[in-house]
Design a protein around this motif. Structure first.
Motif, mmCIF file in Angstrom:
data_model
loop_
_atom_site.group_PDB
_atom_site.id
_atom_site.type_symbol
_atom_site.label_atom_id
_atom_site.label_comp_id
_atom_site.label_asym_id
_atom_site.label_seq_id
_atom_site.Cartn_x
_atom_site.Cartn_y
_atom_site.Cartn_z
ATOM 1 N N ALA A 167 0.859 -1.189 0.000
ATOM 2 C CA ALA A 167 0.000 0.000 0.000
ATOM 3 C C ALA A 167 0.894 1.237 0.000
ATOM 4 O O ALA A 167 1.560 1.536 0.987
ATOM 5 N N TYR A 168 0.895 1.946 -1.126
ATOM 6 C CA TYR A 168 1.680 3.160 -1.284
ATOM 7 C C TYR A 168 0.790 4.378 -1.024
ATOM 8 O O TYR A 168 -0.437 4.296 -1.121
ATOM 9 N N PRO A 169 1.377 5.532 -0.709
ATOM 10 C CA PRO A 169 0.564 6.715 -0.361
ATOM 11 C C PRO A 169 -0.293 7.188 -1.525
ATOM 12 O O PRO A 169 0.061 7.011 -2.700
ATOM 13 N N LEU A 170 -1.418 7.796 -1.184
ATOM 14 C CA LEU A 170 -2.299 8.401 -2.170
ATOM 15 C C LEU A 170 -1.957 9.876 -2.320
ATOM 16 O O LEU A 170 -1.732 10.581 -1.333
ATOM 17 N N VAL A 200 4.578 7.063 10.963
ATOM 18 C CA VAL A 200 3.760 7.720 9.945
ATOM 19 C C VAL A 200 2.625 8.443 10.660
ATOM 20 O O VAL A 200 1.929 7.858 11.500
ATOM 21 N N ASP A 201 2.436 9.716 10.361
ATOM 22 C CA ASP A 201 1.418 10.506 11.053
ATOM 23 C C ASP A 201 0.010 10.016 10.750
ATOM 24 O O ASP A 201 -0.256 9.422 9.692
ATOM 25 N N ALA A 202 -0.883 10.293 11.676
ATOM 26 C CA ALA A 202 -2.300 9.990 11.469
ATOM 27 C C ALA A 202 -2.882 10.889 10.384
ATOM 28 O O ALA A 202 -2.347 11.953 10.080
ATOM 29 N N GLY A 203 -3.999 10.436 9.804
ATOM 30 C CA GLY A 203 -4.708 11.247 8.815
ATOM 31 C C GLY A 203 -4.197 11.144 7.409
ATOM 32 O O GLY A 203 -4.474 12.014 6.581
ATOM 33 N N GLN A 204 -3.465 10.059 7.073
ATOM 34 C CA GLN A 204 -2.958 9.865 5.719
ATOM 35 C C GLN A 204 -3.520 8.564 5.140
ATOM 36 O O GLN A 204 -3.794 7.622 5.870
ATOM 37 N N SER A 205 -3.647 8.538 3.830
ATOM 38 C CA SER A 205 -4.246 7.382 3.159
ATOM 39 C C SER A 205 -3.239 6.691 2.251
ATOM 40 O O SER A 205 -2.410 7.347 1.606
ATOM 41 N N PHE A 206 -3.354 5.371 2.215
ATOM 42 C CA PHE A 206 -2.477 4.524 1.413
ATOM 43 C C PHE A 206 -3.356 3.509 0.673
ATOM 44 O O PHE A 206 -4.417 3.134 1.163
ATOM 45 N N ALA A 207 -2.892 3.074 -0.489
ATOM 46 C CA ALA A 207 -3.668 2.126 -1.285
ATOM 47 C C ALA A 207 -2.800 0.956 -1.703
ATOM 48 O O ALA A 207 -1.743 1.140 -2.309
ATOM 49 N N GLY A 208 -3.238 -0.245 -1.348
ATOM 50 C CA GLY A 208 -2.620 -1.471 -1.826
ATOM 51 C C GLY A 208 -3.574 -2.165 -2.781
ATOM 52 O O GLY A 208 -4.734 -1.745 -2.935
ATOM 53 N N VAL A 209 -3.113 -3.217 -3.425
ATOM 54 C CA VAL A 209 -3.938 -3.917 -4.405
ATOM 55 C C VAL A 209 -3.803 -5.417 -4.196
ATOM 56 O O VAL A 209 -2.708 -5.918 -3.914
ATOM 57 N N ILE A 210 -4.932 -6.130 -4.312
ATOM 58 C CA ILE A 210 -4.930 -7.591 -4.268
ATOM 59 C C ILE A 210 -5.295 -8.080 -5.661
ATOM 60 O O ILE A 210 -6.338 -7.694 -6.208
ATOM 61 N N TYR A 211 -4.427 -8.909 -6.237
ATOM 62 C CA TYR A 211 -4.656 -9.447 -7.578
ATOM 63 C C TYR A 211 -4.973 -10.934 -7.485
ATOM 64 O O TYR A 211 -4.408 -11.652 -6.643
ATOM 65 N N HIS A 265 -3.493 2.282 14.827
ATOM 66 C CA HIS A 265 -4.934 2.202 14.550
ATOM 67 C C HIS A 265 -5.216 2.697 13.130
ATOM 68 O O HIS A 265 -4.793 3.790 12.746
ATOM 69 N N CYS A 266 -5.933 1.897 12.348
ATOM 70 C CA CYS A 266 -6.192 2.211 10.941
ATOM 71 C C CYS A 266 -7.641 1.896 10.585
ATOM 72 O O CYS A 266 -8.285 1.055 11.218
ATOM 73 N N ALA A 267 -8.134 2.581 9.571
ATOM 74 C CA ALA A 267 -9.420 2.249 8.949
ATOM 75 C C ALA A 267 -9.129 1.603 7.599
ATOM 76 O O ALA A 267 -8.361 2.142 6.800
ATOM 77 N N VAL A 268 -9.742 0.454 7.358
ATOM 78 C CA VAL A 268 -9.485 -0.319 6.136
ATOM 79 C C VAL A 268 -10.762 -0.393 5.317
ATOM 80 O O VAL A 268 -11.846 -0.626 5.870
ATOM 81 N N SER A 269 -10.646 -0.184 4.026
ATOM 82 C CA SER A 269 -11.806 -0.325 3.140
ATOM 83 C C SER A 269 -11.376 -0.991 1.840
ATOM 84 O O SER A 269 -10.245 -0.815 1.386
ATOM 85 N N LEU A 270 -12.286 -1.761 1.268
ATOM 86 C CA LEU A 270 -12.015 -2.498 0.037
ATOM 87 C C LEU A 270 -12.946 -2.029 -1.071
ATOM 88 O O LEU A 270 -14.132 -1.766 -0.826
ATOM 89 N N SER A 271 -12.429 -1.957 -2.281
ATOM 90 C CA SER A 271 -13.252 -1.610 -3.438
ATOM 91 C C SER A 271 -13.969 -2.859 -3.937
ATOM 92 O O SER A 271 -13.753 -3.976 -3.434
ATOM 93 N N ASP A 272 -14.818 -2.677 -4.915
ATOM 94 C CA ASP A 272 -15.405 -3.826 -5.604
ATOM 95 C C ASP A 272 -14.335 -4.519 -6.445
ATOM 96 O O ASP A 272 -13.249 -3.969 -6.672
ATOM 97 N N ILE A 273 -14.630 -5.707 -6.893
ATOM 98 C CA ILE A 273 -13.724 -6.414 -7.802
ATOM 99 C C ILE A 273 -13.729 -5.698 -9.152
ATOM 100 O O ILE A 273 -14.790 -5.424 -9.727
ATOM 101 N N GLU A 274 -12.549 -5.378 -9.651
ATOM 102 C CA GLU A 274 -12.412 -4.566 -10.861
ATOM 103 C C GLU A 274 -11.477 -5.241 -11.855
ATOM 104 O O GLU A 274 -10.700 -6.137 -11.499
ATOM 105 N N ASP A 275 -11.553 -4.776 -13.100
ATOM 106 C CA ASP A 275 -10.609 -5.237 -14.118
ATOM 107 C C ASP A 275 -9.237 -4.626 -13.859
ATOM 108 O O ASP A 275 -9.123 -3.500 -13.363
#
Length: 536
Positions: free
Chosen positions: A74-77, A168-179, A211-221
């Motif tokens: 998960a790299y920064p957004l 890493v400071d609070a209030g930042q977002s990161f995105a990883g990908v599951i293939y 402490h983190c909040a985690v969310s997942l997108s729908d399955i995408e191409d």
């Protein structure tokens, strides 16, 4: 093959331990590695499916997390929500930050230095993405020698031991990908039970970190990488570190040769890694991670670092089958531990990159840029100024309202102060509820006092049980002139980039400060304290 995007938002500082030579300093990575991404999801999966400490006995768990899926770091957004990537080691920028050159296609020039960290690209425009981090000092209370617990009971180190955490400071977002394949990703989603939840990651979690909040997108191409093969060659970059197979030598050319070998197995052959100047720009890095269920670290291995770039050649021209094979390999990964996201490849466009406009127009060092810690303390100072001012106004309003005080009202104000409580959190609703409970009989002296006392021509009962925060007596004052006179307006713009006067005026902190002071000064005035100097 499909994908799911996993977004992680830090709700507290997060320590993502990195290697460091400092004995009293725990450094932190600026991203969530593939093993951490996999660990967050595995922990949730085990909890939801109640696998307990024997998850390794569950066939579905082993299949998803150790074979079929790829859990990529998960790299920064960026500010626009684009997932950043590790900048290629071939990229350099001029000292004034206005020009870029790529050593894969341009000769190096004096006055240029290597770029580091993360960035995003929109066409030929390249912009850096920064991750905010802070170093926190802690006192060691381990009681390693005595084992008597005295240090922890005292809350300090007897021997003066200290250590530091970079986080890493609070209030930042990161995105990883599951293939993975569609059915495997769906099985993962079913096992997780929800697309959003709260979790913990990193070192010292469950205390003040992680402490983190985690969310997942729908399955995408999966996005199709543009395969532009001028002169039968293509430039590739490592999206994540590549851990060579055990039988591959440590040098970059031989390790990257596994990419060509894997493509040759999938096609009619003809692939090779080009050698020579401006054909490979790579670095090595050690990879190690701590496994919680083992209670120990995994063996350290050497890998080619993310950001390494190289040229891949195809003799005889590219066919559609060659391009399809490359597309599959980019996301399936190459080398060892691909299920942890290692060995991911992406195409690096051979274009003349330019600095993104927003970056090019900004000075190299903003005169008003402030460190997050400085901003935090400066914000506290600004708020204290406003709190002090409403306390002064409360004293003035008590003096102006004395003519409306009921007889023997010392107890009346003391009772109100007690109902207000000792916490500014939800102070308005707490006080209104407490007063409502107290007003069971409207003929009591307390009820009559609320109707008799008037502040700036409005009854006290109305302020405390019906009015909004914007209606409070202190908000009938000239805030703008005050902010300008004390130069607080300028300070707010330096700290936040804008005036937050309206937000401060409607804060619970001011409500609590004003009425706590009003009740205190009212009690003194009612008792005749000071004989003409009722408030101090």
């Amino acid at each position: 093959m499909k994908q799911i995007t996993m977004t992680i938002r830090t709700l507290s500082p997060v320590v993502l331990s990195a290697m460091s030579n400092a004995t009293v300093m725990t450094a932190s990575h600026s991203y969530f590695s593939g093993p951490i991404v996999r660990g967050i999801l595995a922990s949730r999966y085990i909890q939801q499916r109640e696998l307990g400490v024997h998850a390794e006995e569950d066939e579905a768990f082993l299949s998803l997390f150790f074979d079929k899926l790829r859990f990529v770091a998960a790299y920064p957004l960026a500010a626009d929500g684009t997932r950043a990537f590790v900048l290629p080691f071939s990229m350099q920028k001029s000292k004034d930050g206005r020009e870029l050159l790529d050593l894969m296609q341009q000769e190096g020039r004096p006055g240029f230095k290597s770029m580091k960290g993360f960035g995003v690209a929109h066409g030929a425009e390249l912009a850096p993405v920064n991750v905010r981090k802070t170093i926190n000092l802690h006192m060691s209370r381990s009681d390693i020698k005595a084992h008597d617990g005295k240090e922890r009971l005292a809350g300090r180190s007897m021997a003066g031991g200290i250590y530091n955490y970079e986080a890493v400071d609070a209030g930042q977002s990161f995105a990883g990908v599951i293939y993975g394949e569609d059915e495997d990703l769906q099985a993962l989603c079913d096992g997780l039970g929800a697309s959003k939840w709260f979790g913990y990651a990193g070192r010292s979690r469950f205390t003040q970190y992680g402490h983190c909040a985690v969310s997942l997108s729908d399955i995408e191409d999966i996005p199709q990488e543009p395969v532009e093969t001028g002169n039968d060659t293509i430039c590739l970059r490592l999206e994540t570190p590549l851990i060579p197979d055990s039988n591959i030598a440590d040098d970059a050319a031989t390790a990257l040769g596994s990419v060509a070998a894997a493509l040759n197995e999938r096609t009619q052959g003809g692939f090779s890694v080009e050698l020579g100047p401006q054909k490979i720009v790579a670095k090595s890095e050690p990879v190690e991670n701590f496994v919680g269920v083992w209670g120990m670290k995994r063996p350290r291995v050497q890998a080619l670092a993310a950001g390494s770039v190289f040229c891949l050649k195809k003799d005889g021209g590219w066919t559609d089958a060659d391009k399809a094979a490359l597309q599959e390999l980019l996301y399936a990964g190459i080398g060892s531990r691909t299920e942890e996201g290692f060995g991911q490849l992406r195409i690096w466009p051979v274009v003349e990159h330019t600095v993104a406009k927003a970056v090019a127009e900004a000075p190299a060092s903003k005169p008003n840029a402030m460190h997050p810690t400085v901003c935090h303390h400066a914000e506290a100072i600004v708020r204290k100024h406003f709190i002090a001012q409403v306390q002064v106004w409360a004293a003035e309003d008590v003096q102006a309202s004395k003519g409306y005080f009921p007889e023997n009202s010392t107890h009346f104000f003391a009772r109100l102060d007690a109902l207000l409580g000792s916490s500014e959190k939800n102070a308005q609703s707490h006080l209104a509820s407490a007063i409502g409970y107290e007003l069971g009989n409207t003929s009591t002296p307390f009820a009559k006092g609320l109707q008799k006392v008037a502040v700036r021509d409005r009854k006290l009962k109305w302020y405390l049980t019906e009015a909004n925060l914007s209606d409070m007596p202190y908000n009938q004052r000239d805030w703008q002139s005050l902010a300008e006179e004390l130069q607080l307006e300028k300070a707010m713009r330096v700290i936040w980039g804008q005036s937050k006067l309206g937000n401060i005026q409607s804060s619970e902190a001011l409500f609590y400060a004003y009425w706590h002071a009003f009740f205190r000064y009212g009690r003194k005035a009612a008792a005749g304290a000071g004989k003409g100097a009722d408030v101090e």
